[in-house]
Structure formats: C-alpha cells, structure tokens
Design an enzyme around this catalytic site. Structure first.
Site, PDB file in Angstrom:
ATOM      1  N   TYR A 147      26.734  40.585  42.134  1.00 52.89           N
ATOM      2  CA  TYR A 147      27.899  40.493  41.832  1.00 52.89           C
ATOM      3  C   TYR A 147      29.130  40.869  42.971  1.00 52.89           C
ATOM      4  CZ  TYR A 147      32.710  42.154  39.545  1.00 52.89           C
ATOM      5  OH  TYR A 147      33.574  42.992  38.266  1.00 52.89           O
ATOM      6  N   LYS A 151      31.428  38.185  44.409  1.00 55.56           N
ATOM      7  CA  LYS A 151      33.003  38.675  45.230  1.00 55.56           C
ATOM      8  C   LYS A 151      33.676  38.940  45.885  1.00 55.56           C
ATOM      9  CE  LYS A 151      34.438  39.313  40.054  1.00 55.56           C
ATOM     10  NZ  LYS A 151      35.136  38.199  39.615  1.00 55.56           N
TER      11      LYS A 151
HETATM   12  N1  LIG Z   1      36.695  45.409  34.120  1.00 51.14           N
HETATM   13  C1  LIG Z   1      36.767  46.538  35.313  1.00 51.14           C
HETATM   14  O1  LIG Z   1      36.483  46.858  36.021  1.00 51.14           O
HETATM   15  C2  LIG Z   1      36.359  44.866  36.730  1.00 51.14           C
HETATM   16  C3  LIG Z   1      37.032  45.640  38.152  1.00 51.14           C
HETATM   17  C4  LIG Z   1      36.741  44.448  39.425  1.00 51.14           C
HETATM   18  C5  LIG Z   1      36.650  42.856  38.814  1.00 51.14           C
HETATM   19  N2  LIG Z   1      36.351  42.753  37.192  1.00 51.14           N
HETATM   20  C6  LIG Z   1      36.925  41.102  37.010  1.00 51.14           C
HETATM   21  O2  LIG Z   1      37.294  40.735  36.252  1.00 51.14           O
HETATM   22  C7  LIG Z   1      37.607  39.636  35.235  1.00 51.14           C
HETATM   23  C8  LIG Z   1      37.618  40.153  34.377  1.00 51.14           C
HETATM   24  O3  LIG Z   1      36.647  40.930  33.589  1.00 51.14           O
HETATM   25  P1  LIG Z   1      36.886  41.849  32.600  1.00 51.14           P
HETATM   26  O4  LIG Z   1      36.190  43.415  32.599  1.00 51.14           O
HETATM   27  O5  LIG Z   1      38.100  41.834  31.518  1.00 51.14           O
HETATM   28  O6  LIG Z   1      35.805  41.333  31.203  1.00 51.14           O
HETATM   29  P2  LIG Z   1      35.058  40.916  30.194  1.00 51.14           P
HETATM   30  O7  LIG Z   1      34.205  40.611  30.072  1.00 51.14           O
HETATM   31  O8  LIG Z   1      36.481  41.836  28.924  1.00 51.14           O
HETATM   32  O9  LIG Z   1      35.964  38.745  30.528  1.00 51.14           O
HETATM   33  C9  LIG Z   1      35.651  38.573  31.689  1.00 51.14           C
HETATM   34  C10 LIG Z   1      35.311  36.580  30.396  1.00 51.14           C
HETATM   35  O10 LIG Z   1      34.751  36.123  30.823  1.00 51.14           O
HETATM   36  C11 LIG Z   1      33.985  35.082  30.089  1.00 51.14           C
HETATM   37  N3  LIG Z   1      32.571  34.769  30.865  1.00 51.14           N
HETATM   38  C12 LIG Z   1      31.604  34.836  31.640  1.00 51.14           C
HETATM   39  N4  LIG Z   1      30.858  33.493  31.914  1.00 51.14           N
HETATM   40  C13 LIG Z   1      32.087  32.485  31.679  1.00 51.14           C
HETATM   41  C14 LIG Z   1      31.792  30.954  31.694  1.00 51.14           C
HETATM   42  N5  LIG Z   1      30.734  30.716  33.186  1.00 51.14           N
HETATM   43  N6  LIG Z   1      32.889  29.963  30.867  1.00 51.14           N
HETATM   44  C15 LIG Z   1      33.521  30.904  30.683  1.00 51.14           C
HETATM   45  N7  LIG Z   1      33.985  31.932  30.695  1.00 51.14           N
HETATM   46  C16 LIG Z   1      33.437  32.860  30.587  1.00 51.14           C
HETATM   47  C17 LIG Z   1      33.488  36.123  28.759  1.00 51.14           C
HETATM   48  O11 LIG Z   1      33.022  35.568  27.911  1.00 51.14           O
HETATM   49  C18 LIG Z   1      34.870  36.797  28.849  1.00 51.14           C
HETATM   50  O12 LIG Z   1      35.134  36.564  27.555  1.00 51.14           O
HETATM   51  C19 LIG Z   1      35.522  39.242  35.817  1.00 51.14           C
HETATM   52  O13 LIG Z   1      36.083  38.913  37.067  1.00 51.14           O
HETATM   53  C20 LIG Z   1      35.554  40.412  36.540  1.00 51.14           C
HETATM   54  O14 LIG Z   1      34.548  40.426  37.296  1.00 51.14           O
HETATM   55  C21 LIG Z   1      36.374  43.435  36.570  1.00 51.14           C
END
Ligand SMILES: NC(=O)c1ccc[n+]([C@@H]2O[C@H](COP(=O)([O-])OP(=O)(O)OC[C@H]3O[C@@H](n4cnc5c(N)ncnc54)[C@H](O)[C@@H]3O)[C@@H](O)[C@H]2O)c1
Length: 255
Positions: A147, A151
């Site tokens: 991860y 990123k």
């Molecule tokens: N939640 C946190 O604390 C956090 C922190 C830092 C970064 N992020 C980043 O924010 C973004 C959104 O994450 P989130 O927390 O809303 O999680 P989430 O799981 O709610 O959303 C991620 C979405 O990506 C979709 N996905 C996964 N693989 C895929 C693919 N191959 N093709 C299309 N869609 C795909 C999933 O189905 C899901 O709906 C991500 O990139 C995550 O790395 C989140």
C-alpha cells in the site's frame, strides 16, 4: 455543464467527492468495480450516473469513459482516481499475488486512467486529474504491504504527469488523506481505543471525514487552484507532521 469522472465512486470517499462535485456544478459519473454500489451511490446525487469498471483493466476504463462521454456529451473536465485497495499483513507474510494486486489497483490504475483521460482532454487543451494517495505514501504504516509503495508511486506519477501534460493544458495533482473515519479505515476505527489513540496523535485532535478529502479535491479542481500543478496536498489534520510531538520527553523545568 462540466463533467466529473470519479473512480472508486462506490466507496465512501469517492461518493463524497461525487456529492461535492455535483454541488459544485458537475454532472458526475461514479465508477467502481462494484457497479451496483456505484449506481446506488449515484442515485443519491442529482444528475449522477453509476458505472461498473475495473480500473486495473485498460479496456474497462476506456469503456467507462466512453459511456460517461456518451451520457454527458463531453470529455470529462475532472477525473479523480479514488479507487483503492489494501492487504494488511506483515510484509514477511505477504504473498506476491497480493502485493501485485495492490500495485495494480492503486498505482498502475493511475497510469491507465490518467493516460486514457489525458488522451481525451489534450485535444481540448484543458482538464484536471486528481489522484487520491495517502499519508502512508509519505510515512509507511507497519503491515501495510504494497500500500505505502503504491501510494508513494502514485504521488511521483502525479509529478511526472504534471511535467509532461502541463504543457497540454492539463493540471494533475494529488490529495493524500490521513486517518479518515470511513471506507478502508472503518474496520480500524470500529475499536474505540484505537479511535482515541489515533485522535491524540492528530494535532487537529479528530479523525478526518470523507468530506474533508472531497473539499480538497474540489478546491484543486477549481479556478482558485489554476496555478497549482504536480502538487500533493496532504489532508491529515497535521498527523504526518507530528512525529516529534509524539516523542516521550521530560516535563519542562518549573521556574
Ligand atoms: N479511508 C482512509 O482512511 C484512507 C486514507 C488514505 C487514503 N485513502 C484512499 O482513499 C481512496 C478511497 O478509499 P475509501 O476509504 O473510500 O475506501 P472504500 O473501500 O470505501 O472505497 C474504495 C473503492 O474502490 C473500489 N475499487 C477497488 N478496486 C477497484 C478496481 N480494481 N476497480 C474499480 N474500483 C475498485 C472499491 O470497490 C471501493 O468501492 C483509496 O484510494 C484509499 O487508498 C483512504
């Protein structure tokens, strides 16, 4: 009307970006590998559509961009790469398959979606791409497998895109969320002890919300950010700057 294409739109942060984009005047396409969830989320956003798309598959990405273009009658003005995944396990136990899948979904997708979008935006001479990275790409968390590398790679890819595509009229930036009380982090924050400890580690003394990330995305997409290109905006309440504040230290001497 401007048109926004948001990957990972079936997830928490992607859906919040879709909401804020609609409020800012965009028609919105939420795309996700889980097409049903994308359509459910889109149903709650005025004028939005939901589409199934695997961001690690080039043909699937082009098909989704074509479908959004057909619906809205224009090339997207804003593309947000928000789809993401993680495999939390000690590095020594990670399988090569899991490591590669995380790189594919989080990093290679940035190239696939970014290039597909840039090819459509470049002839028009304008467009904005925003990659959702993570503070994990700045400071790796233990057990995060590929991860953090994915990123960090996406942040560097953002810089290269700005260098190569800025002259074509495009702006490419990244937003790096910190501890967000949603989506991928929701299982961690279900534990109250973890929540309290994490809040204490954040100078702003709270967890982030999906809307904090969405607001940063809309700012970077706006004319107010027209001279910002190749930048990673960290949105973490100061968490990634607070290492020295967390070190044990003697109490200050009384005068
Ligand atoms: N939640 C946190 O604390 C956090 C922190 C830092 C970064 N992020 C980043 O924010 C973004 C959104 O994450 P989130 O927390 O809303 O999680 P989430 O799981 O709610 O959303 C991620 C979405 O990506 C979709 N996905 C996964 N693989 C895929 C693919 N191959 N093709 C299309 N869609 C795909 C999933 O189905 C899901 O709906 C991500 O990139 C995550 O790395 C989140």
């Amino acid at each position: 009307m401007q048109h926004a294409f948001v990957t990972g739109g079936g997830g928490d942060i992607g859906a919040a970006i879709g909401q804020r984009a609609a409020a800012a005047g965009y028609r919105v396409a939420l795309v996700d590998q889980n097409g049903e969830r994308a359509r459910e989320r889109a149903a709650g956003i005025a004028g939005a559509i939901g589409l199934a798309c695997d961001v690690s598959d080039e043909a699937s990405v082009h098909a989704a961009l074509d479908a959004a273009q057909a619906e809205f009658g224009s090339v997207p003005d804003l593309v947000v790469n928000c789809a993401g995944t993680a495999r939390f396990k000690p590095l020594i136990e990670q399988t090569l398959e899991d490591f590669r899948r995380v790189l594919d979904v989080n990093l290679v997708s940035g190239f696939i979606v970014g290039q597909a979008a840039a090819k459509r935006m470049a002839p028009r001479g304008s467009g904005c791409i925003i990659n959702i990275t993570s503070i994990n790409g700045v400071t790796p968390a233990p057990n995060s497998g590929a991860y953090a590398s994915s990123k960090a790679g996406l942040a560097k890819l953002t810089e290269l895109m700005a260098v190569e595509w800025g002259p074509l009229g495009l702006r490419i930036n990244a937003v790096a969320p910190g501890f967000i009380d949603a989506g991928l982090s929701a299982p961690f924050f279900a534990n109250q002890t973890v929540r309290d400890l994490r809040c204490k580690a954040v100078p702003s003394r709270r967890l982030g919300r999906s809307e904090d990330i969405a607001d940063a995305v809309i700012f970077l997409a706006s004319d107010a950010a027209s001279y910002i290109n190749g930048h990673q905006l960290v949105v973490d309440g100061g968490a990634s700057r607070a290492l020295l504040a967390l070190l044990p230290r003697e109490a200050p001497a009384q005068s």
